[in-house]
Design a protein around this motif. Structure first.
Motif, mmCIF file in Angstrom:
data_model
loop_
_atom_site.group_PDB
_atom_site.id
_atom_site.type_symbol
_atom_site.label_atom_id
_atom_site.label_comp_id
_atom_site.label_asym_id
_atom_site.label_seq_id
_atom_site.Cartn_x
_atom_site.Cartn_y
_atom_site.Cartn_z
ATOM 1 N N MET A 264 -7.883 -12.801 -10.687
ATOM 2 C CA MET A 264 -7.650 -13.991 -11.518
ATOM 3 C C MET A 264 -7.873 -13.666 -12.995
ATOM 4 O O MET A 264 -7.083 -14.068 -13.856
ATOM 5 C CB MET A 264 -8.590 -15.126 -11.091
ATOM 6 C CG MET A 264 -8.315 -15.693 -9.712
ATOM 7 S SD MET A 264 -6.842 -16.739 -9.681
ATOM 8 C CE MET A 264 -7.065 -17.508 -8.073
ATOM 9 N N CYS A 265 -8.940 -12.925 -13.285
ATOM 10 C CA CYS A 265 -9.242 -12.560 -14.675
ATOM 11 C C CYS A 265 -8.146 -11.679 -15.261
ATOM 12 O O CYS A 265 -7.798 -11.803 -16.439
ATOM 13 C CB CYS A 265 -10.591 -11.848 -14.756
ATOM 14 S SG CYS A 265 -12.004 -12.930 -14.453
ATOM 15 N N THR A 266 -7.601 -10.787 -14.442
ATOM 16 C CA THR A 266 -6.509 -9.919 -14.899
ATOM 17 C C THR A 266 -5.292 -10.751 -15.271
ATOM 18 O O THR A 266 -4.653 -10.520 -16.309
ATOM 19 C CB THR A 266 -6.139 -8.909 -13.800
ATOM 20 O OG1 THR A 266 -7.267 -8.074 -13.525
ATOM 21 C CG2 THR A 266 -4.969 -8.038 -14.239
ATOM 22 N N GLU A 270 -3.609 -11.028 -19.003
ATOM 23 C CA GLU A 270 -2.200 -10.676 -19.212
ATOM 24 C C GLU A 270 -1.432 -11.852 -19.807
ATOM 25 O O GLU A 270 -0.596 -11.683 -20.702
ATOM 26 C CB GLU A 270 -1.564 -10.256 -17.884
ATOM 27 C CG GLU A 270 -2.055 -8.909 -17.366
ATOM 28 C CD GLU A 270 -1.491 -8.564 -15.994
ATOM 29 O OE1 GLU A 270 -0.883 -9.471 -15.369
ATOM 30 O OE2 GLU A 270 -1.653 -7.420 -15.556
ATOM 31 N N HIS A 271 -1.711 -13.053 -19.330
ATOM 32 C CA HIS A 271 -1.053 -14.252 -19.840
ATOM 33 C C HIS A 271 -1.401 -14.461 -21.304
ATOM 34 O O HIS A 271 -0.530 -14.807 -22.124
ATOM 35 C CB HIS A 271 -1.487 -15.464 -19.008
ATOM 36 C CG HIS A 271 -0.789 -16.733 -19.374
ATOM 37 N ND1 HIS A 271 -1.318 -17.630 -20.283
ATOM 38 C CD2 HIS A 271 0.390 -17.273 -18.966
ATOM 39 C CE1 HIS A 271 -0.506 -18.667 -20.401
ATOM 40 N NE2 HIS A 271 0.537 -18.481 -19.626
ATOM 41 N N ARG A 272 -2.663 -14.229 -21.663
ATOM 42 C CA ARG A 272 -3.099 -14.378 -23.053
ATOM 43 C C ARG A 272 -2.449 -13.319 -23.945
ATOM 44 O O ARG A 272 -2.019 -13.614 -25.057
ATOM 45 C CB ARG A 272 -4.624 -14.266 -23.127
ATOM 46 C CG ARG A 272 -5.188 -14.532 -24.513
ATOM 47 C CD ARG A 272 -6.693 -14.394 -24.541
ATOM 48 N NE ARG A 272 -7.325 -15.418 -23.717
ATOM 49 C CZ ARG A 272 -8.038 -15.167 -22.644
ATOM 50 N NH1 ARG A 272 -8.217 -13.922 -22.226
ATOM 51 N NH2 ARG A 272 -8.587 -16.138 -21.954
ATOM 52 N N ALA A 273 -2.370 -12.093 -23.438
ATOM 53 C CA ALA A 273 -1.785 -11.003 -24.231
ATOM 54 C C ALA A 273 -0.303 -11.228 -24.496
ATOM 55 O O ALA A 273 0.206 -10.887 -25.571
ATOM 56 C CB ALA A 273 -1.997 -9.676 -23.510
ATOM 57 N N ALA A 279 1.625 -23.009 -19.353
ATOM 58 C CA ALA A 279 0.307 -22.765 -18.773
ATOM 59 C C ALA A 279 0.411 -21.811 -17.583
ATOM 60 O O ALA A 279 1.394 -21.825 -16.841
ATOM 61 C CB ALA A 279 -0.324 -24.084 -18.331
ATOM 62 N N LEU A 280 -0.611 -20.989 -17.422
ATOM 63 C CA LEU A 280 -0.680 -20.067 -16.290
ATOM 64 C C LEU A 280 -0.991 -20.862 -15.022
ATOM 65 O O LEU A 280 -1.790 -21.796 -15.038
ATOM 66 C CB LEU A 280 -1.778 -19.039 -16.551
ATOM 67 C CG LEU A 280 -2.095 -18.045 -15.432
ATOM 68 C CD1 LEU A 280 -0.904 -17.142 -15.144
ATOM 69 C CD2 LEU A 280 -3.307 -17.198 -15.816
#
Length: 377
Positions: A264-266, A270-273, A279-280
């Motif tokens: 989930m953190c990955t 990636e979505h932020r980058a 929204a994710l």
């Protein structure tokens, strides 16, 4: 609304960018009685006072989408038959000039808001923006507007008495105890209607604001929108965890939860980058596949999917930001709480030694006890 569309609206709520002509509002005492109603023209306000009003309005569309800002969806039947939706449309179409509609909205809000024996302030502001089609670079605009988007924002602000402080009195040349009166705080709740989706007004959705994600005012949503109350972010996290432990039973291990947290953190990173506008989200089916890759058997992974459908509904889309805390990984017992950075869950493991269950923490160096450096033999 996605992040970019919301940012476009937020940037407008500035003294030099909006077309807000008036701020409407009412001041309400703790018993729910209206002390005063007002409409104030921004054109006769000073710059500092204007910014104070707009700051409170802007706060009502601030925060994180999915936590502080929640979509309120109207059904097709509500669009055609609901008195609540008809009221919102009447307010928006009149740019809040309809005094009877304003009074009805005030009454609906007052009947659902309680601020622990404090007075509160209801503010309304209507804005109209020219919507120009984007060029291919996503930044420049054509010269002429293609559409017009009219919307209004409501902010409900608690009011408190200022503390008595020593202030300089120029008449007698002394510092004296003085209070500056009643002060409007940042809004606790509010909304924007309609939403701005796909670069046009979306009357099927309103954007509800809560300053505290755990405290969704269900009475406000029911009285103002007559719509179903969305699940708060903290409740989503709790419900997701409950569904996981119920479905997996004895297979809900540290390794499984740690692996799910890492994945989930990955995705969040990636979505932020990529700076994605939308929204994710993940579906229970996707989470089920992640569980299978972590060694959970197919039957229990499917059981988890069914538990999610029971609590979140069929075809649910969940925001990973509401399910895990990417900043930290927390392990708790009734007596101990262990917190490590979100990307270092590898520091913690569980083990059974001589029939007893233990939580082990890697501690190769830099260990202190009560601030004292110690050595582990």
């Amino acid at each position: 609304m996605n992040r970019k569309e919301l940012s476009e609206i937020r940037r407008r709520i500035r003294p030099d960018r909006n077309s807000i002509y008036k701020i409407y509002g009412c001041y309400v005492n703790a018993n729910g009685d209206i002390i005063s109603e007002f409409d104030t023209s921004l054109g006769i306000m000073g710059e500092e006072e204007t910014e104070m009003y707009l700051k409170l309005i802007r706060k009502a569309i601030s925060g994180t989408v999915g936590k502080h800002l929640l979509d309120i969806e109207f059904t097709a039947d509500q669009i055609t038959q609901s008195e609540n939706h008809r009221l919102l449309m009447k307010l928006n179409n009149s740019s809040l000039a309809d005094s009877d509609a304003r009074k009805e909205l005030y009454d609906r809000i007052i009947s659902s808001v309680v601020f622990e024996d404090r007075n509160f302030l209801i503010l309304l502001a209507s804005d109209t923006m020219d919507v120009r089609p984007k060029e291919s670079d996503g930044e420049s605009f054509d010269e002429f507007a293609e559409d017009v988007h009219r919307y209004f924002i409501c902010a409900v602000c608690p009011v408190k008495s200022s503390a008595v402080e020593l202030k300089y009195n120029s008449e007698n040349g002394r510092f004296s105890g003085m209070a500056s009166g009643q002060i409007a705080g940042p809004p606790e709740t509010g909304f924007m209607f309609p939403e701005f989706t796909g670069r046009s007004g979306d009357i099927y959705n309103a954007l509800y604001f809560t300053r505290k994600p755990a405290l969704i005012n269900s009475g406000f949503i029911e009285n103002v929108f007559a719509a179903s109350v969305p699940m708060s972010a903290p409740k989503q996290k709790h419900t997701f965890g409950y569904a996981l432990s119920e479905a997996l039973e004895n297979e809900c291990s540290m390794d499984v939860v740690s692996s799910l947290h890492e994945e989930m953190c990955t995705r969040i990173e990636e979505h932020r980058a990529l700076k994605e506008e939308d929204a994710l989200c993940v579906t229970p089916q996707e989470v089920g596949l992640l569980l299978r890759s972590s060694g959970v058997d197919e039957e229990k992974a499917d059981s988890f999917r069914k538990e999610c459908e029971k609590y979140f509904g069929e075809n649910a889309e969940l925001n990973p930001n509401n399910l895990v805390d990417a900043r930290r990984f927390v392990v708790e017992t009734p007596d101990v709480r262990i917190i490590v950075p979100g990307d270092r869950q590898d520091l913690v493991e569980t083990r059974v030694i001589d029939g007893r269950k233990y939580i082990l923490i890697s501690a190769d160096e830099g260990v202190t006890v009560n601030g004292i450096d110690i050595n582990i033999e």
